[in-house]
Design a protein around this motif. Structure first.
Motif, PDB file in Angstrom:
ATOM      1  N   ASN A  23       0.864  -1.192   0.000  1.00 54.78           N
ATOM      2  CA  ASN A  23       0.000   0.000   0.000  1.00 54.78           C
ATOM      3  C   ASN A  23       0.898   1.239   0.000  1.00 54.78           C
ATOM      4  N   THR A  61      -1.407  -0.424  -3.831  1.00 49.94           N
ATOM      5  CA  THR A  61      -2.814  -0.192  -3.488  1.00 49.94           C
ATOM      6  C   THR A  61      -2.920   1.157  -2.781  1.00 49.94           C
ATOM      7  N   GLY A  63      -5.918   2.602  -1.279  1.00 52.89           N
ATOM      8  CA  GLY A  63      -7.155   2.813  -0.529  1.00 52.89           C
ATOM      9  C   GLY A  63      -8.262   3.320  -1.436  1.00 52.89           C
ATOM     10  N   GLY A  66      -7.846   3.762  -5.279  1.00 52.17           N
ATOM     11  CA  GLY A  66      -7.688   2.626  -6.195  1.00 52.17           C
ATOM     12  C   GLY A  66      -6.295   2.042  -6.163  1.00 52.17           C
ATOM     13  N   ILE A  81     -11.249   2.876  -7.926  1.00 48.28           N
ATOM     14  CA  ILE A  81     -11.961   1.896  -7.100  1.00 48.28           C
ATOM     15  C   ILE A  81     -13.234   1.418  -7.783  1.00 48.28           C
ATOM     16  N   ILE A  87     -17.718   2.749   2.494  1.00 57.33           N
ATOM     17  CA  ILE A  87     -17.275   1.414   2.846  1.00 57.33           C
ATOM     18  C   ILE A  87     -17.752   1.031   4.230  1.00 57.33           C
ATOM     19  N   GLY A  92      -8.726  -6.366   5.723  1.00 58.15           N
ATOM     20  CA  GLY A  92      -8.511  -7.457   4.774  1.00 58.15           C
ATOM     21  C   GLY A  92      -8.556  -7.055   3.320  1.00 58.15           C
ATOM     22  N   ALA A  93      -8.704  -5.756   3.040  1.00 51.19           N
ATOM     23  CA  ALA A  93      -8.761  -5.334   1.635  1.00 51.19           C
ATOM     24  C   ALA A  93      -7.463  -5.687   0.913  1.00 51.19           C
ATOM     25  N   GLY A  94      -6.344  -5.389   1.571  1.00 50.10           N
ATOM     26  CA  GLY A  94      -5.042  -5.680   0.965  1.00 50.10           C
ATOM     27  C   GLY A  94      -4.839  -7.170   0.745  1.00 50.10           C
ATOM     28  N   ASN A 119      -8.946  -5.580  -8.090  1.00 51.02           N
ATOM     29  CA  ASN A 119      -9.593  -4.321  -7.717  1.00 51.02           C
ATOM     30  C   ASN A 119     -11.094  -4.513  -7.468  1.00 51.02           C
TER      31      ASN A 119
HETATM   32  N1  LIG Z   1     -12.561   3.208   0.613  1.00 53.30           N
HETATM   33  C1  LIG Z   1     -12.480   2.305  -0.375  1.00 53.30           C
HETATM   34  N2  LIG Z   1     -13.417   2.256  -1.345  1.00 53.30           N
HETATM   35  C2  LIG Z   1     -13.341   1.341  -2.317  1.00 53.30           C
HETATM   36  N3  LIG Z   1     -12.363   0.445  -2.464  1.00 53.30           N
HETATM   37  C3  LIG Z   1     -11.406   0.463  -1.540  1.00 53.30           C
HETATM   38  C4  LIG Z   1     -11.402   1.369  -0.444  1.00 53.30           C
HETATM   39  N4  LIG Z   1     -10.326   1.118   0.325  1.00 53.30           N
HETATM   40  C5  LIG Z   1      -9.700   0.093  -0.275  1.00 53.30           C
HETATM   41  N5  LIG Z   1     -10.333  -0.304  -1.392  1.00 53.30           N
HETATM   42  C6  LIG Z   1      -9.905  -1.367  -2.309  1.00 53.30           C
HETATM   43  O1  LIG Z   1      -9.034  -2.266  -1.648  1.00 53.30           O
HETATM   44  C7  LIG Z   1      -7.703  -2.143  -2.158  1.00 53.30           C
HETATM   45  C8  LIG Z   1      -6.678  -2.318  -1.065  1.00 53.30           C
HETATM   46  O2  LIG Z   1      -6.876  -1.310  -0.087  1.00 53.30           O
HETATM   47  P1  LIG Z   1      -5.676  -0.659   0.713  1.00 53.30           P
HETATM   48  O3  LIG Z   1      -4.828   0.119  -0.210  1.00 53.30           O
HETATM   49  O4  LIG Z   1      -6.285   0.058   1.866  1.00 53.30           O
HETATM   50  O5  LIG Z   1      -4.863  -1.949   1.187  1.00 53.30           O
HETATM   51  P2  LIG Z   1      -4.002  -2.233   2.494  1.00 53.30           P
HETATM   52  O6  LIG Z   1      -3.710  -0.945   3.180  1.00 53.30           O
HETATM   53  O7  LIG Z   1      -2.867  -3.092   2.120  1.00 53.30           O
HETATM   54  O8  LIG Z   1      -5.025  -3.071   3.331  1.00 53.30           O
HETATM   55  P3  LIG Z   1      -4.714  -4.029   4.575  1.00 53.30           P
HETATM   56  O9  LIG Z   1      -4.860  -3.134   5.759  1.00 53.30           O
HETATM   57  O10 LIG Z   1      -5.765  -5.064   4.456  1.00 53.30           O
HETATM   58  O11 LIG Z   1      -3.322  -4.557   4.411  1.00 53.30           O
HETATM   59  C9  LIG Z   1      -7.672  -0.787  -2.871  1.00 53.30           C
HETATM   60  O12 LIG Z   1      -6.669  -0.726  -3.842  1.00 53.30           O
HETATM   61  C10 LIG Z   1      -9.092  -0.742  -3.446  1.00 53.30           C
HETATM   62  O13 LIG Z   1      -9.183  -1.594  -4.574  1.00 53.30           O
END
Ligand SMILES: Nc1ncnc2c1ncn2[C@@H]1O[C@H](COP(=O)(O)OP(=O)(O)OP(=O)(O)O)[C@@H](O)[C@H]1O
Ligand SMILES: [Mg+2]
Length: 147
Positions: A23, A61, A63, A66, A81, A87, A92-94, A119
């Motif tokens: 991220n 990634t 957030g 996108g 996104i 949301i 668990g998004a990552g 995505n």
């Molecule tokens: N607010 C949001 N709205 C829509 N999609 C989102 C949002 N936040 C995250 N996503 C989707 O989830 C993906 C991964 O999110 P993020 O970049 O927050 O990952 P991360 O910080 O690694 O997450 P984690 O904490 O699970 O490790 C984004 O690239 C996007 O596709």
């Protein structure tokens, strides 16, 4: 066999694998930069991670902004996104992104296709409360609705 890395720390110690999915804050920490929605900094950072890790692809990634896919010799692919940014829970998004990307690559998808599928999966999972999962049927519906 594709090997993907999603490491909170010391990303640059991994080398020569298929892809990594940091991220933005992990990228900032690894390189000592601030991205702040500056696409030029993002661009330089993605290329720098490609260079330093010798991965075949880097998926950053971002957030609610996108994701950005970097592949050597190819233009950066920016993916907005899927769905609204209203949301329920980003937990668990990552992980969802990395898992979907890995599955798609293992099934023969290109990096760009795998990232786009990931995505959708990320966008779906943040609409659910708690540590949620996404089914193949949900993923298929999302892609079909969007086309
Ligand atoms: N607010 C949001 N709205 C829509 N999609 C989102 C949002 N936040 C995250 N996503 C989707 O989830 C993906 C991964 O999110 P993020 O970049 O927050 O990952 P991360 O910080 O690694 O997450 P984690 O904490 O699970 O490790 C984004 O690239 C996007 O596709
Ligand atoms: Mg993560």
């Amino acid at each position: 066999m594709p090997i993907l890395v999603d490491s909170r720390y010391r990303l640059l110690r991994y080398s020569g694998l298929t892809a990594c999915t940091p991220n933005e804050s992990e990228v900032e920490q690894a390189l000592g930069v601030r991205i702040n929605d500056d696409t030029r900094v993002l661009e330089r950072a993605g290329r720098e991670i490609l260079e330093q890790t010798k991965m075949q692809a880097v998926l950053i990634t971002r957030g609610s902004r996108g994701m950005a896919l970097f592949v050597p010799g190819a233009p950066t692919v920016h993916i907005p996104i899927f769905g609204s940014d209203e949301i329920a829970d980003v937990t668990g998004a990552g992980d969802t992104v990395m898992a979907t990307m890995a599955l798609a690559l293992a099934a023969g998808a290109t990096f760009e296709l795998a990232a786009r599928l990931a995505n959708y999966a990320g966008g779906l999972v943040v609409m659910k409360r708690g540590t949620a999962t996404v089914s193949a049927a949900e993923l298929r519906d999302a892609v079909n609705r969007d086309h």
